[in-house]
Scaffold this active site. Sequence first.
Site, short mmCIF file in Angstrom:
data_model
loop_
_atom_site.label_atom_id
_atom_site.label_comp_id
_atom_site.label_asym_id
_atom_site.label_seq_id
_atom_site.Cartn_x
_atom_site.Cartn_y
_atom_site.Cartn_z
N SER A 576 0.85 -1.18 0.00
CA SER A 576 0.00 0.00 0.00
C SER A 576 0.90 1.25 0.00
CB SER A 576 -0.96 -0.04 1.18
OG SER A 576 -2.01 0.86 0.99
N ASP A 675 -8.41 -5.53 -6.27
CA ASP A 675 -7.99 -4.39 -5.45
C ASP A 675 -8.54 -3.12 -6.08
OD1 ASP A 675 -6.83 -2.46 -3.93
OD2 ASP A 675 -4.77 -3.04 -4.33
N HIS A 707 -7.16 -5.81 -1.73
CA HIS A 707 -5.96 -5.11 -1.25
C HIS A 707 -5.14 -5.98 -0.31
CE1 HIS A 707 -3.78 -1.37 -1.25
NE2 HIS A 707 -3.89 -1.19 0.05
#
Length: 767
Positions: A576, A675, A707
């Site tokens: 991320s 995602d 994600h």
Amino acid sequence: MKFTPDVLLSAPRRSAGVPNAAGSLILYTESTYSFQTHKKSIELRVLEVDTGDSHELAKNDEISDLNWLDDDQFACLQAEKDGTTSLYVASISNCLQKSEVGSSHYVAGAIEAAAGSLKLAKLDAEGYEYAVIVSAPACPDGTLYTPDKAARKTQSSGQLYTNLMVRHWDHYVGTSRNSLWYGKLSKSKSEGGKYKLSLLTNALKGTALECTIQPFGGTEHFDISQNGIIFVAKDPELNPALNTKCNVYLLQLQDWLQKEASAPRQIIVPGFEGACTSPVFNSAGDKVAFLMMAKNGYEADRNVMFIASVSGGRSELEAQTVLQDHKGDLVQEGYHGLWDRSPQAISFSADGEFLLATAEELGHGRLFDIRLHPSAPLGREIRQLTDRGYVSSAIPLRDGRVFVSGSSLVDNSWYAIVDARSATSPSPDALTTWSHSNSTEGSKFGLRKKQVSSIWTPASNPAVNKEVHSIVVKPSSFDPKSSRTYPVAYLIHGGPQGSWGDSWSTRWNPAVYAEQGYIVIAPNPTGSTGYGQEFCDSIRDNWGGDPYQDIVNLFDWVGKNMPEADNERAVALGASYGGYMMNWIQGHDLGRKFKALVCHDGIFSFAGGMLATDELYFPFHDLGGTPWYDPGFKQTVQAKSTFDSSTLSDWRRWDPSEHLANWSTPQLVIHSSKDYRLAISEGLAAFNVLQARGIESQFLCFPDENHFVLKPENSLAWHKTVLNWINKHVGLPTYTDEGPESEEFWGGVRSEKDEVAEMPTQGKPET
């Protein structure tokens, strides 16, 4: 035992414990995944506090939302295979005696939809009636969104949107929304005195409100008392993709069987326009407390505690801050410094005299209590109740003690009872009177507390914080007297307003890398939570500035001060925001000092990737505005002269794709197709650049993950790929000899009978 990804992913995962009011019995679920059978098993268990004995109550049932009715009976939800939900009632004593099949548990009612987040409130002293509330999806007309309605298909698969948001987290947004449904659970005078669930009523019908809030919302978004419901919901007048603003609502009910609820009333909080969570009643039901942020569009603003009286049919409901200075500028004897922390969850103590609050602090998740009695200094007093590890939940017991669930970097689950009734105590650890570890404090995994330590290194901006904290995890075999050196794995956390803490993770577990032979260093640079709100806020307009320099300073400090750490054989990994930092490091000087990088679901280009994200308020806040308006260079940003980018907008100043000419370090790129926080095009673009430039690189994709990589078989393949990649570049043995061309690498051939189910994750989600 050597701690490996196989051990990590197949170890029993214990849920947070749910104690009865006496604190004598603890209910929990435990799930285990087998890589031999490729199946998950789930057990419902009860732990006896006095003896430490654990007993199985049920097996292979999708049980959740455990609620005690009294010290022996409990209610829970079970997800059925047809998409409906059953509410079960059971007796612990009958379960343990097993005197008669079916006597220990029974179905008290059925809900014709996928329901969750069960909460109960006793309506009479004898426990014959309970108010019930669950969260379940509703159709636009307010009726229950049942499996039959969900299964209806048109000839075309097209969906037309006229507003944001189009998709959220891992799904395209449809017409249903979460709603709260209330009813009554009553003990029948016939049928053997069994409880029966009434029909449920949609509490939010016709309001345009949604609760629980997607994608992670649960019981932390509402509470129940004898007289009503307190809940939070996104402001219905604002688009959820562009705003974080939530409101707190009170719904008062005279009768839990009434077919239509009155309109909910909003609790007014002047000057606060941000997100809110954790609404709770006191035991009397006449006061509520909740957490709220001041800034709209900023999901990492400081949570401020509020309290309001809801008794007496008041026409206007207005909340007051729990602390007189909401910045936390309150000092008490025994607590050093200012309490500038952001609580994650709160609840009332059993007597209503305290608020219990969990909050991140210096790499830990600690429990505090805040005295509400007027005799306390300034009317308030803050006391720290726990020290080590990371508290995930805290439940008050009726005698004033607190039951706590948590974990640590070496222990995947511990329970404790904290006796907070003492007026003074020499240390928070002394308040813990009982504890129980699921892994015997890590020894079942071959892990030890002494593997974990901390270092503090110079911060890029000493005006905010002079030093940056990092967690260090060394191999269990590490010998400080030996001259052996170890390669270093730097783990960069997501968020960016997040942190590495003393908590267990099945997705990013530092001990996995340490047991491969690395010294693991997990920094909490500028933007991290738990080190004061100013430190957290300082990452705005500053993504590649101070946080990057903090990591540079850390790398240099380790090279000079940790002779056991071989910085010449260093790798860096992140997901991320941590993945963004991998791409940013690639384009800057630090990238040439690593042997290899691993980028999971990272940002490649702001203009492309961040405009495709689901929650647009996030980049609009963190990057200082929208890309079609350049406010000019901000003097408040501590931009480093080496970047020489003061003429660029914020969206370009910190964009990794502006520095592609410098990319040269071997890099593994991982991205998943579902995602929708960061679209898969970000991973593909990074991999395409690496390949086109002739840089050694690999691309790992999971079409069925979001994600996070949650499915055990996928997670094991993820770990195999990552460890093989970094081990190869630092000279450590290959983790597995199975090549990616073999079926065994991917878990073998899947048969029609295999039921590969998702496993629950522990700890907070990353942004």
